[in-house]
Design an enzyme around this catalytic site. Sequence first.
Site, PDB file in Angstrom:
ATOM      1  N   ASP A  79       0.793  -1.232   0.000  1.00 20.67           N
ATOM      2  CA  ASP A  79       0.000   0.000   0.000  1.00 20.67           C
ATOM      3  C   ASP A  79       0.825   1.281   0.000  1.00 20.67           C
ATOM      4  OD1 ASP A  79       0.649  -0.985   2.613  1.00 20.67           O
ATOM      5  OD2 ASP A  79      -0.758   0.415   3.518  1.00 20.67           O
ATOM      6  N   GLU A 137      -0.835  -2.095   5.145  1.00 21.24           N
ATOM      7  CA  GLU A 137       0.083  -2.096   6.290  1.00 21.24           C
ATOM      8  C   GLU A 137       0.011  -0.764   7.020  1.00 21.24           C
ATOM      9  OE1 GLU A 137       3.056  -1.209   8.890  1.00 21.24           O
ATOM     10  OE2 GLU A 137       3.067  -0.211   6.950  1.00 21.24           O
TER      11      GLU A 137
END
Length: 392
Positions: A79, A137
Site C-alpha cells: 500500500d 500495512e
Amino acid sequence: MNEISNRVRDLTPRLVALRRDLHQHPEIAFEEVRTSAIVASRLRELGLEPRTGLGKTGVVAVWDSGRPGPTVLARADMDALPVPEEKAVEYRSTVEGKMHACGHDGHTAVLLSVAEVVTGMADQLSGRVVFVFQPAEEIVRGASAMLADGALDGIDVDHVIGLHLSSEHEVGTVALRTGPSMAATDSFRIAVRGHGGHAAYPHQNVDPVLAAAHVVLALQSLVSRETDPIDNSVISLTSVHGGTAYNIIPEEVELKGTLRTFNVDTRERLSRRIREVATGVSTTLRCTVDIEWFEGTPAVVNDEVETDLVARVAGAAPSVTEVKRSSQAMGGDDMALWLQQAKGAYFYVGARGGEATAYPHHHPRFDIDERSLPIAAEVLASGVVELLAGQD
Ligand SMILES: [Zn+2]
Ligand SMILES: [Zn+2]
C-alpha cells in the site's frame, strides 16, 4: 550465493521498472486493485497459482519444490499513503494526493524478483515458499484481514521473513536485531463528560476541561512512575478537543492518544492502567468517562535463529557493505502478525544514497535510492534459500 547474485543482476532492470510503475500508480490501504492484479499476473508468469482477494486485495502464492523441507513465508506490503508527492522525478505519482512514501512499491517489486529467483532455482531447493503480498500495512489492518480470510489455512509455516527499505540507513547497509524490534501500537479515545454551563458560575457546573487536564497529567505518570525504566514504552496524548466559547464550560472534552510497548505484560498492564487512571481521576472531579480502546498490532519480535541467518547471508552478499544492529523502533508494523505464525526475522535494507533519498518515511519527498532494490532482492532471496536448506 553467486548464483543468486547473478540472477538478481539479470532481473534488476525489470525490478526497477516495476518499482517505478508501481510508484506512478500508488494505491492506498485496501485499494490495491491494480497492484495486486500485477502481482498475480507476474506470479502466474512464473507458473504459480496465486490466490487473490484475501483481505480484500491480498495475494498469496505457494511454490512447492516437490521435495520435503521447511515452509518459508516471505511477506511484502503493497500500500501507498494519502500523501501528495512533491518530488520531480520521471516516475512521480500520477494520482493526486497519493504516493508511495514508505517504499512499499519497492517491497512488492523486490518480493516478485525473489519469487523469480526461487522458481528459477527449483531443481536445487527443497521445501515450500509462501509468497504473501499484503494490503493496508499503513493502517495496520491488512495482515489481520488476510489471516481472517484464511490466507494461511492448510499451510504450516516454519519460518517467516520480510524486509523494509529504510531511508535511515545508507545503501549497502542491512540492519536488524534479535527480539522485540518494533512496538505494539494501541490507541484510545477518552471522552470526559461533565455538566456544561456559564463559565462565570463554575460551582453550578461540572468542568470536564479541568478533569481532562488532570487525566493528561496523570497518564504521564504511568510510564515514568509505574514502568521499569529499562522496559521501553510510550504514552502520548495527541488530541484534545472540547468547548466552543470563552464563557461556556463545555459538556465534554475528548482526548485521543496512543500506547507503544514491546513487552506483552507491559502492554496489558498499561492498557488497563490508562483506563483505571482516566476513570479514577475523572470520577474524583465529578466527571464520567467513556473510553474506547483500539487494539493495534502486537510488537514485531525477531527470533534469534532467523535473525542470525539473515545477518550471515547479508554479510556474505557481495552487494552488502555493512550489517549492523538496528535500534528498537517505537513505530509498529503488522508484520508482527505474520511473525506470530512462526519464528522469523524482519530486517531493514538501507535505501539512502544522498540528499534526494534522505527524507524520512511518509514525507512528500520521500524516495529510495534504487540501488537498494537489487540488494534487498539478493538478501531476501539468499535468506529464503538458506532457510529452505537449513534444518527446521
Ligand atoms: Zn509507512
Ligand atoms: Zn512502511
